[in-house]
Motif scaffolding. Structure first.
Motif, short mmCIF file in Angstrom:
data_model
loop_
_atom_site.label_atom_id
_atom_site.label_comp_id
_atom_site.label_asym_id
_atom_site.label_seq_id
_atom_site.Cartn_x
_atom_site.Cartn_y
_atom_site.Cartn_z
N TRP A 169 -9.41 16.15 1.87
CA TRP A 169 -8.33 15.21 1.56
C TRP A 169 -8.47 13.99 2.46
O TRP A 169 -8.86 14.11 3.63
N ALA A 170 -8.14 12.82 1.90
CA ALA A 170 -8.15 11.58 2.67
C ALA A 170 -7.00 10.69 2.19
O ALA A 170 -6.36 10.98 1.17
N LEU A 171 -6.76 9.63 2.92
CA LEU A 171 -5.69 8.68 2.57
C LEU A 171 -6.26 7.59 1.67
O LEU A 171 -7.29 6.99 1.97
N TYR A 172 -5.56 7.32 0.54
CA TYR A 172 -6.03 6.35 -0.45
C TYR A 172 -4.95 5.33 -0.79
O TYR A 172 -3.74 5.63 -0.72
N GLY A 173 -5.40 4.15 -1.18
CA GLY A 173 -4.50 3.12 -1.69
C GLY A 173 -5.32 2.04 -2.37
O GLY A 173 -6.55 2.00 -2.24
N ILE A 174 -4.66 1.16 -3.08
CA ILE A 174 -5.38 0.06 -3.72
C ILE A 174 -5.66 -1.02 -2.68
O ILE A 174 -5.09 -1.02 -1.57
N ALA A 175 -6.54 -1.94 -3.03
CA ALA A 175 -6.89 -3.03 -2.12
C ALA A 175 -5.64 -3.81 -1.74
O ALA A 175 -4.78 -4.09 -2.57
N GLY A 176 -5.55 -4.15 -0.47
CA GLY A 176 -4.41 -4.93 0.02
C GLY A 176 -3.36 -4.09 0.71
O GLY A 176 -2.52 -4.62 1.44
N LEU A 177 -3.36 -2.78 0.50
CA LEU A 177 -2.41 -1.91 1.16
C LEU A 177 -3.04 -1.34 2.43
O LEU A 177 -4.22 -1.01 2.46
N THR A 178 -2.24 -1.24 3.47
CA THR A 178 -2.72 -0.69 4.73
C THR A 178 -1.81 0.45 5.17
O THR A 178 -0.62 0.50 4.82
N GLU A 179 -2.37 1.35 5.96
CA GLU A 179 -1.59 2.49 6.44
C GLU A 179 -0.42 2.03 7.30
O GLU A 179 0.64 2.65 7.30
N ALA A 180 -0.59 0.95 8.01
CA ALA A 180 0.46 0.51 8.95
C ALA A 180 1.68 -0.05 8.23
O ALA A 180 2.81 0.07 8.72
N GLU A 181 1.47 -0.68 7.06
CA GLU A 181 2.58 -1.41 6.44
C GLU A 181 2.98 -0.90 5.05
O GLU A 181 4.10 -1.14 4.60
N ALA A 182 2.10 -0.22 4.35
CA ALA A 182 2.37 0.14 2.95
C ALA A 182 3.40 1.26 2.84
O ALA A 182 3.53 2.09 3.73
#
Length: 291
Positions: A169-182
């Motif tokens: 398992w890993a952390l995923y998001g679309i381009a432009g999203l960051t772990e710190a702010e999304a």
């Protein structure tokens, strides 16, 4: 007095052979699809039964003693004869037929298993598949299903089967999203036992949760739509072009992928054929499953 070798079972010989070939317990356990502690405990029991050490323990691994080499060589000959016999019998076997009720999750079905099941049906058209998806574990003792393909760290002791792979398992998001702010997407109540759900409870404030979803497949779809970031199995996240990994796979979130059935069914030709086929197919997909 009976010969101690005559009291050993085939699984004991397989264990000694695996330790001898892998020269260590973790790799042997992975090959056998059992826990490291199981190999350690059973090896001690085998050595006590034979009255002699089979391996010397070194910092770099396990080295077979003279007795260990003899037992491993015997196991290798037995394995070769069993393989040859299996091939001969396979040529005589009646084609498997009938129905197999398979219980799994929607994420595993859509993200991993559908091509495997399609190839199985092409190879064995006499077998019909009845596929049941859901997050709740099917009760194989009540015959809710014949086979369960599940992610689990502790499958029920009443079932038999094999560990097919380790699901990363890993952390995923679309381009432009960051772990710190999304904003985050969280597993809903039906998924509360997932390690990823526990991670969010411990580390992510409730105010940063954008949505809760009741299936892992729905989590992946929501992340792909840009609703937030989410921990996902790598076989789901990596397959979606819009998603990117925001961090490497996290060991603490991983889980084992098991192929399980009831002991009363494991020798049924269609069940044995299905389990062997799926295990071989998933072995070929380990790079995808293990991230």
């Amino acid at each position: 007095m009976p010969d101690p070798l005559n009291t050993l079972e085939w699984d004991d010989f397989r264990l000694v052979l695996a330790v001898a070939e892998q020269q260590g317990l973790p790799a042997a356990a992975a090959r056998l699809g059992v826990a490291h502690s199981t190999v350690f405990r059973r090896l001690g029991q085998i050595e006590a039964l034979l009255g002699t050490p089979l391996f010397e323990r070194h910092r770099t691994g396990y080295a077979a003693t003279a007795a260990g080499e003899e037992v491993a060589a015997l196991a290798a000959r037995m394995q070769g004869e069993i393989t040859e016999l299996t091939r001969r019998l396979a040529g005589q076997a009646v084609a498997a037929s009938g129905e197999i009720r398979v219980a799994t999750s929607d994420a595993l079905l859509h993200g991993l298993l559908l091509p495997v099941l399609s190839r199985f049906r092409a190879a064995h058209p006499g077998v019909r598949l009845d596929i049941v998806t859901g997050n709740a574990a099917a009760n194989l003792s009540r015959r809710d299903a014949d086979v369960a393909i599940r992610a689990s760290e502790a499958p029920p002791e009443t079932l038999v089967g094999r560990r097919a792979a380790r699901i990363a398992w890993a952390l995923y998001g679309i381009a432009g999203l960051t772990e710190a702010e999304a904003p985050w997407l969280a597993p809903g109540d039906p998924l509360s036992s997932l390690p990823a759900a526990g991670f969010l409870r411990r580390h992510v404030p409730a105010g940063r949760i954008a949505a809760r979803l009741d299936s892992v497949l729905a989590l992946a779809a929501a992340a792909e739509a840009g609703l937030g970031i989410a921990h996902l199995p790598c076989f789901l996240g990596d397959a979606r072009p819009a998603l990117r990994r925001l961090a490497p796979p996290e060991t603490a979130l991983a889980s084992d992928l098991w192929l399980l059935t009831h002991p009363d069914l494991r020798q049924a030709p269609r069940i044995r054929l299905f389990l062997d086929f799926c295990a071989a197919e998933i072995a070929g997909l380990k790079g995808l499953v293990e991230g």
